[in-house]
Design a protein around this motif. Structure first.
Motif: not given
Length: 189
Positions: A72-78, A80-81, A92-100, A102-112
């Motif tokens: 899911e990290m790959i999906v969110v970062a790419t 966003a690009t 991003g929602a799925i990533l927040r759930i799988r990674a437990k 709440p911050l990682i999706s926004d971080q990857l989407a804005i500036n990996p």
């Protein structure tokens, strides 16, 4: 339900869909509590619907190799690009759930580059972004560096294949102006 359209293209009513597609969508609705708009938007073209979800599931539902959160990290970062609102919000929602987390999706989407990633995750995201943004420049040395970092060939393939699949998905979502479900925004926050 949002008053905005799901897609620029026709979206069939659930009752008008082929039985197999309707049954799959109803199963997803049962599990998640709503129907993600990607299912409705792609139901417009049944053969492509099945091809899309077969490829998606083959890449994203594996239990060996990369973790589901790493996928899911790959999906969110790419995504966003590639400027794909639907995929960034939904995955991003799925990533927040799988990674437990709440911050990682926004971080990857804005500036990996500034996301709080482990060394392993940094290698995954950097290679995925290269695949998504400049795949023609990938050389043997890039794969060798991934191997030195501890990745096997199946994991390297999966990183590249997920980035490539979602590049196609991102372009399709942008073409259709696919709207993320409102439900995704608040999940796991």
């Amino acid at each position: 339900m949002s008053e905005h359209p799901i897609s620029r293209f026709p979206v069939p009513e659930l009752a008008d869909m082929p039985d197999d597609i309707r049954e799959m969508i109803e199963a997803v609705q049962e599990k998640s509590g709503f129907i993600p708009n990607v299912f409705l938007a792609l139901a417009h073209r049944p053969a492509e619907f099945w091809a899309f979800f077969a490829a998606h599931d083959a890449l994203m539902d594996k239990s060996e190799g990369l973790s589901k959160a790493e996928r899911e990290m790959i999906v969110v970062a790419t995504s966003a690009t590639n400027g794909c609102l639907y995929c960034v919000v939904a995955h991003g929602a799925i990533l927040r759930i799988r990674a437990k987390n709440p911050l990682i999706s926004d971080q990857l989407a804005i500036n990996p580059a500034k996301a709080d990633l482990s060394e392993r995750e940094r290698h995954i995201i950097d290679f995925a972004l290269k695949t998504a943004g400049d795949s023609a420049s990938i050389v043997d040395a890039d794969l060798d560096a991934m191997r030195v970092a501890g990745f096997d060939d199946d994991e390297i393939w999966d990183i590249g294949a997920i980035a490539a699949f979602f590049a196609m998905s991102n372009r399709l979502a942008n073409l259709t102006s696919m709207r993320p479900n409102d439900e995704f925004y608040a999940m796991a926050r």
